[in-house]
Design an enzyme around this catalytic site. Structure first.
Site, PDB file in Angstrom:
ATOM      1  N   LYS A  13       0.830  -1.215   0.000  1.00 10.58           N
ATOM      2  CA  LYS A  13       0.000   0.000   0.000  1.00 10.58           C
ATOM      3  C   LYS A  13       0.864   1.265   0.000  1.00 10.58           C
ATOM      4  CE  LYS A  13      -2.392  -0.878   3.778  1.00 10.58           C
ATOM      5  NZ  LYS A  13      -1.866  -2.196   4.197  1.00 10.58           N
ATOM      6  N   ARG A  89      -9.590   0.638   9.089  1.00 12.83           N
ATOM      7  CA  ARG A  89      -9.097  -0.697   9.419  1.00 12.83           C
ATOM      8  C   ARG A  89     -10.078  -1.485  10.266  1.00 12.83           C
ATOM      9  NH1 ARG A  89      -3.240   0.502   8.932  1.00 12.83           N
ATOM     10  NH2 ARG A  89      -2.022  -1.369   9.222  1.00 12.83           N
ATOM     11  N   ARG A 128      11.356  -6.211   4.801  1.00  7.69           N
ATOM     12  CA  ARG A 128      11.246  -4.782   5.107  1.00  7.69           C
ATOM     13  C   ARG A 128      11.796  -4.496   6.498  1.00  7.69           C
ATOM     14  NH1 ARG A 128       5.381  -2.088   5.163  1.00  7.69           N
ATOM     15  NH2 ARG A 128       5.325  -2.845   7.291  1.00  7.69           N
ATOM     16  N   ARG A 134      11.871  -1.244  11.036  1.00  5.85           N
ATOM     17  CA  ARG A 134      10.585  -0.940  11.674  1.00  5.85           C
ATOM     18  C   ARG A 134      10.347  -1.899  12.819  1.00  5.85           C
ATOM     19  NH1 ARG A 134       5.105   0.139   8.251  1.00  5.85           N
ATOM     20  NH2 ARG A 134       4.155  -0.962   9.984  1.00  5.85           N
ATOM     21  N   ARG A 145      -0.142  -9.157  13.359  1.00  3.13           N
ATOM     22  CA  ARG A 145      -0.797  -8.126  12.544  1.00  3.13           C
ATOM     23  C   ARG A 145      -1.665  -8.765  11.461  1.00  3.13           C
ATOM     24  NH1 ARG A 145       4.258  -5.344  10.961  1.00  3.13           N
ATOM     25  NH2 ARG A 145       3.069  -4.107   9.479  1.00  3.13           N
TER      26      ARG A 145
HETATM   27  P1  AMP Z   1       0.803   0.621   8.961  1.00  3.52           P
HETATM   28  O1  AMP Z   1       1.979   1.484   8.734  1.00  3.52           O
HETATM   29  O2  AMP Z   1      -0.400   1.074   8.173  1.00  3.52           O
HETATM   30  O3  AMP Z   1       1.105  -0.835   8.767  1.00  3.52           O
HETATM   31  O4  AMP Z   1       0.385   0.791  10.502  1.00  3.52           O
HETATM   32  C1  AMP Z   1       1.255   0.432  11.544  1.00  3.52           C
HETATM   33  C2  AMP Z   1       0.502   0.311  12.843  1.00  3.52           C
HETATM   34  O5  AMP Z   1      -0.136   1.566  13.167  1.00  3.52           O
HETATM   35  C3  AMP Z   1      -0.632  -0.698  12.837  1.00  3.52           C
HETATM   36  O6  AMP Z   1      -0.182  -2.012  13.093  1.00  3.52           O
HETATM   37  C4  AMP Z   1      -1.518  -0.149  13.964  1.00  3.52           C
HETATM   38  O7  AMP Z   1      -0.995  -0.444  15.232  1.00  3.52           O
HETATM   39  C5  AMP Z   1      -1.408   1.349  13.760  1.00  3.52           C
HETATM   40  N1  AMP Z   1      -2.442   1.851  12.822  1.00  3.52           N
HETATM   41  C6  AMP Z   1      -2.252   2.392  11.586  1.00  3.52           C
HETATM   42  N2  AMP Z   1      -3.414   2.736  11.018  1.00  3.52           N
HETATM   43  C7  AMP Z   1      -4.388   2.386  11.909  1.00  3.52           C
HETATM   44  C8  AMP Z   1      -5.807   2.462  11.911  1.00  3.52           C
HETATM   45  N3  AMP Z   1      -6.494   2.948  10.865  1.00  3.52           N
HETATM   46  N4  AMP Z   1      -6.458   2.001  13.011  1.00  3.52           N
HETATM   47  C9  AMP Z   1      -5.801   1.514  14.075  1.00  3.52           C
HETATM   48  N5  AMP Z   1      -4.473   1.402  14.138  1.00  3.52           N
HETATM   49  C10 AMP Z   1      -3.752   1.840  13.074  1.00  3.52           C
END
Ligand code: AMP
Length: 188
Positions: A13, A89, A128, A134, A145
C-alpha cells in the site's frame, strides 16, 4: 479524485500510494506514518499509540478517527484530493468515515483493494524489517498483525462491497505492473 487504498500489511500500500500520489497529485494520508511520526516526536498520541503498535494491535478507533477527520476537513477546505492508506481498518472506522464524507459532502471516492497470498506478505514484511528496522516488522508481530487484519480489518471489504464498487487488484508482480493495474482500474 479521492482514493482509499485497502489491503493487508505488506501488500504494498505504501509503495503504491507514493506512485499514485505523484501521478494524480493527491494528498497521501497514511495513518501508520502519522502515528510513527507522533511516536518519534514523543507526543501524548505517540506515547499512547506505541504500545498498541509494538504489539501488532490496532490503535483504538476513537484515537484514529478524530485524527483522520481533522486531516480530511483541511483537505476539503484546500480542495485537495486524498489517498487514504491504512484507514479504515475496522468496520467502526469505515462507518465513521462515511459520516465524515457525508458531513464534508465528499461523494467521489474510489476503493482499491490490493491482495497477495499470506506467505508472500510475511516474506516481504520480514525483508522490510531487516531493511528499514521498523520495530513492528519482527516475525512474531507480523503474524499477529495478519491475524488482526483477518479478524478486524478484512470485514471492512465486505462492508464496502455491499454498497459500492471495489476495484480488486492483484498485488503480485513488479511495482510498476501493479501501479499500471491500479491506474487502469481507476481510469475505467
Ligand atoms: P501501517 O503502517 O499502516 O502498517 O500501521 C502500523 C501500525 O499503526 C498498525 O499495526 C496499527 O498499530 C497502527 N495503525 C495504523 N493505522 C491504523 C488504523 N487505521 N487504526 C488503528 N491502528 C492503526
Amino acid at each position: 479524485m479521492n482514493l482509499i487504498l485497502f489491503g493487508p500489511p505488506g501488500v504494498g500500500k505504501g509503495t503504491q500510494a507514493e506512485h499514485l500520489r505523484d501521478n494524480y497529485a493527491l494528498h497521501h494520508i497514511s495513518t501508520g506514518d502519522i502515528l510513527r511520526a507522533a511516536v518519534k516526536a514523543g507526543t501524548p498520541l505517540g506515547t499512547e499509540a506505541k504500545r498498541y503498535m509494538d504489539s501488532g494491535a490496532l490503535v483504538p478507533d476513537e484515537v484514529i478517527i478524530g485524527l483522520v477527520e481533522e486531516v480530511l476537513e483541511k483537505d476539503k477546505q484546500e480542495n485537495k484530493g486524498f489517498l487514504l492508506d491504512g484507514f479504515p481498518r475496522t468496520e467502526e472506522q469505515a462507518k465513521a468515515l462515511d459520516n465524515i464524507f457525508h458531513k464534508l459532502q465528499i461523494a467521489d471516492v474510489i476503493i482499491i483493494s490490493l491482495d497477495a497470498p499470506e506467505e508472500e506478505l510475511v516474506e516481504r514484511l520480514i525483508k522490510r524489517g531487516q531493511e528499514s528496522g521498523r520495530s513492528d516488522d519482527t516475525e512474531e508481530t507480523i503474524r499477529r498483525r495478519l491475524v488482526v487484519y483477518h479478524d478486524q480489518t478484512s470485514p471492512v471489504l465486505g462492508y464496502y462491497k455491499k454498497g459500492r464498487k471495489v476495484k480488486e487488484i492483484n498485488g503480485l508482480g513488479k511495482v510498476e505492473e501493479i501501479t499500471d493495474r491500479i491506474k487502469n482500474a481507476v481510469g475505467s
